[in-house]
Design an enzyme around this catalytic site. Structure first.
Site, PDB file in Angstrom:
ATOM      1  N   GLY A  61      27.105 -67.349 -10.077  1.00 18.59           N
ATOM      2  CA  GLY A  61      27.381 -65.932 -10.259  1.00 18.59           C
ATOM      3  C   GLY A  61      28.540 -65.499  -9.396  1.00 18.59           C
ATOM      4  CB  VAL A  62      28.991 -62.616  -7.086  1.00 15.77           C
ATOM      5  CG1 VAL A  62      28.826 -61.539  -8.120  1.00 15.77           C
ATOM      6  CG2 VAL A  62      27.705 -62.779  -6.279  1.00 15.77           C
TER       7      VAL A  62
ATOM      8  CG  ASP B 129      16.973 -64.084  -4.466  1.00 14.91           C
ATOM      9  OD1 ASP B 129      15.738 -64.251  -4.471  1.00 14.91           O
ATOM     10  OD2 ASP B 129      17.633 -63.982  -3.425  1.00 14.91           O
TER      11      ASP B 129
ATOM     12  CG  ASN C 130      20.132 -63.907   0.393  1.00 14.75           C
ATOM     13  OD1 ASN C 130      19.185 -64.149   1.143  1.00 14.75           O
ATOM     14  ND2 ASN C 130      20.210 -62.775  -0.295  1.00 14.75           N
TER      15      ASN C 130
ATOM     16  N   GLY D 225      20.325 -60.679  -9.367  1.00 12.08           N
ATOM     17  CA  GLY D 225      20.318 -61.753 -10.346  1.00 12.08           C
ATOM     18  C   GLY D 225      18.978 -62.432 -10.440  1.00 12.08           C
TER      19      GLY D 225
END
Length: 675
Positions: free
Chosen positions: A472-473, A379, A369, A377
């Protein structure tokens, strides 16, 4: 106290003054200037003024040849000095040619021949001709032994250079003999513990190591180290020699302690990422490898590899060491389960499954991010595997507006991070499709993959493993097919020469299925009508979304200031003159007329409808004075004085039938209010 350079500078000034006087007296072309020019040129060389030395000595050579001839001994002396001046400038080929000319002029082997042969040997050595260097040094040594004696101090330097030549030619026994002679001469000249013996002790110790006599080598290296410790001048190279001797004696534990001390010394001087510390890391790693501490050795070799640039001399040694200690792949490709491969313009795209933290590659790409301090996840898995060292490296990244990496960009952290088996971690930030429109999100996603590949190329990475960005999200309502298709197309466009494999690592079965499908699809042709973006600053730059974003970050264009149109000048308006003092008599007459008119109206109303109530004045007299009546309901009330009423209520009071006394007519304030 004057230093040596001060004395040389004074000599230079004296020679320069003498030269000017001789030029005035004899002229610039007189051969008698040659000796002064030679002395001045040699002084320039001693002061490090090599270009001035060359210019002055070339002039001296010209005058010497004109007066004494090309083959004279005087010309040889100037050629010798001029050749050394060219060597000081790094022009060893010219130095060799000039000294060969000087050597040919000598007819007898004397001290001058020995000195010229020695300097000529060094020139041939710089040019890689070790055979000629060896021949010249042996000739110089023979002359010096005959002229000066076998134990003269001036022989030591010639013997040391000859020992280096023997090492190059593989004559290690001869090397030991000449270096022992050099050491004995210096010990006799300076004493057994003098600081000038360190070089000879180390050279002689290395010679013994080459022939396998590590005990004798350790003795010599230890003497050198003791002298440096006493003088507080310990060098890591001496520690390397001592540790190498212990290693040769198979005392790996002691060797690791010495190499660890050398690494600490290098890191204190050059930092943890200095290229100078690679040798110490490799030696320490070899000691741990010999002690079967493979994991420690692997971490050290990986750290060395992260420091080595593309042109570092130890780069291949790092790679070879890593191959020796790398864990077995168990049929994996770079530590990942290979599903299928697809050819790129450079290298291959490998669809893999598993976790990117298991990848054994040059670089892994983290789906980060903007804060780059960890997340969920992939990260989160990379953060945990990288440990404290990765956390510190991420914390040290430059921060702007609480962001270490903007969306669509990538940043690099290099080093040895926990259990990660990579030389560097690239943190790329994909778009959050829940917060951007699809078109902008696609451009940012493509840019993030491209920036990560650019950093991998700059680090000379041949293998790269990618986490799936914005899969992902962050994907929001965007389909997984579209997100992964952009990833595949971006990697096809960003592959570079020197790339072997780039992995797209799928974690879930759905990601594996979609990756296989989109990777097998033919490349999407780029239409010429692709929309271009323009710089918002107004400079006129246009290009793709990623190109424009990079341009805007550095764009310094400022729009021109708007043209100020002058407003028309209007002439000032002439105000009417101020009225003079009011005519109070006239105003009083008008007010009285108005009051009388109102009184007449009130009487008419009273006659039409007699009132049931009365008002009386607020004077001090108790006698009621008949005046006039209103139609107000019957109420007896004492009226307040007229001058206590607000001005705005006067007319209202009159309309309600407020009685007025005659003396009120004379009040100026009343008439002013009525006006």
């Amino acid at each position: 106290m004057a230093t040596g350079d001060d004395a040389l500078a004074k000599n230079r000034d004296v020679f320069a003054k003498t030269l000017r006087m001789e030029e005035t007296q004899f002229g610039r072309s007189d051969p008698r200037l040659a000796e002064t020019l030679k002395s001045l040129g040699e002084t320039h060389a001693a002061l490090g003024e090599h270009r001035d030395a060359v210019d002055t000595l070339e002039r001296a050579l010209e005058l010497t040849i004109r007066h004494n001839g090309r083959d004279s001994l005087e010309a040889s002396a100037v050629l010798h000095s001029l050749g050394n001046a060219h060597g000081d400038l790094g022009d060893h080929a010219t130095k060799r040619d000039l000294l060969e000319r000087a050597l040919d002029n000598y007819t007898e082997d004397d001290a001058a021949v020995a000195q010229t042969a020695y300097e000529l040997a060094l020139a041939h050595g710089e040019l890689g001709d070790d055979a000629r260097k060896k021949q010249l040094l042996e000739r110089a040594l023979a002359i010096e032994e005959r002229e000066l004696g076998r134990d003269h101090a001036d022989l030591a330097i010639t013997l040391m250079h000859l020992g280096q030549v023997y090492a190059t030619t593989g004559e290690h026994a001869k090397r030991v003999v000449v270096l022992e002679r050099a050491l004995a001469i210096e010990e006799r000249e300076y004493g057994p513990a003098h600081a000038d013996l360190v070089a000879s002790l180390n050279n002689c110790g290395v010679a013994y190591s080459e022939i396998g006599d590590h005990e004798r080598a350790l003795t010599l290296f230890s003497r050198a180290l003791a002298i440096e410790e006493r003088e507080d001048t310990v060098e890591s190279s001496t520690l390397h020699n001592v540790g190498g001797a212990y290693f040769g004696l198979q005392d790996y534990e002691q060797a690791s302690h010495v190499f660890d001390r050398a690494l600490e010394l290098d890191m204190d001087r050059h930092g943890e990422k200095g290229a100078e510390i690679v040798a110490s890391i490799l030696l320490l790693g070899s000691a741990h490898e010999a002690l079967s501490e493979i994991e420690t050795a692997y971490e050290l070799y990986m750290h060395a590899l992260t420091i080595c640039g593309g042109d570092h001399p130890s780069l291949e040694a790092c790679r070879e060491a890593l191959q020796r200690v790398a864990p077995p792949d168990d049929g994996l490709t770079d530590g990942l389960v290979e599903i299928e491969r697809h050819a790129l313009t450079h290298g291959e795209l490998v669809v893999s499954s598993g976790s990117v933290v298991d990848a054994h590659v040059d670089a892994i790409v983290n789906a980060a991010n903007e804060r780059c301090l960890g997340g969920s996840g992939a990260d989160g898995a990379i953060t945990r595997a990288g440990g404290a060292s990765l956390a510190e490296a991420r914390q040290a990244l430059p921060v702007s507006d609480d962001k270490r990496c903007h969306t669509g960009d990538a940043v690099l952290t290099s080093g040895s991070f926990g259990s990660l088996r990579c030389a560097c971690v690239i943190h790329a930030v994909g778009p959050d499709y829940r917060q951007v429109d699809l078109k902008k999100g696609d451009a940012l996603l493509r840019s993030a993959y491209g920036e990560a590949m650019r950093l991998a190329r700059d680090q000379d990475c041949s293998t790269v493993a990618f986490s799936l960005l914005s899969a992902g999200v962050f994907r929001g309502s965007r389909s997984l097919d579209d997100v992964l298709m952009i990833a595949v197309e971006a990697l096809r466009d960003a592959c570079f020469e020197g790339l072997d494999r780039v992995h797209l690592v799928a974690f879930s079965p759905e990601e594996q299925e979609v990756l296989q499908r989109v990777a097998a699809a033919p490349p999407v042709s780029v239409e010429s009508s692709e929309e271009e973006y323009a710089c918002e600053r107004g400079c006129g730059f246009t290009g793709s979304f990623g190109d424009v974003e990079k341009h805007e970050a550095a764009c310094a264009y400022e729009p021109p200031a708007p043209v100020q149109t002058p407003r028309p000048v209007t002439p000032p308006q002439k105000l009417p003159p101020l009225s003079p003092e009011p005519d109070w008599a006239k105003i009083a007459t008008a007010a009285r007329s108005k009051v009388e008119m109102l009184e007449a109206r009130v009487r008419a109303l009273e006659r039409a409808s007699p009132s049931k109530s009365r008002y009386y004045d607020s004077s001090d007299s108790d006698e009621e004075e008949e005046f006039f009546y209103t139609r107000t309901p019957y109420t007896t009330k004492k009226l307040p004085p007229l001058d206590t009423l607000p001005a705005r209520s006067l007319s209202a009071a009159l309309r309600r039938g407020r009685p007025l006394r005659r003396d009120d007519y004379e009040r100026r304030s009343l008439w002013q209010m009525l006006k």
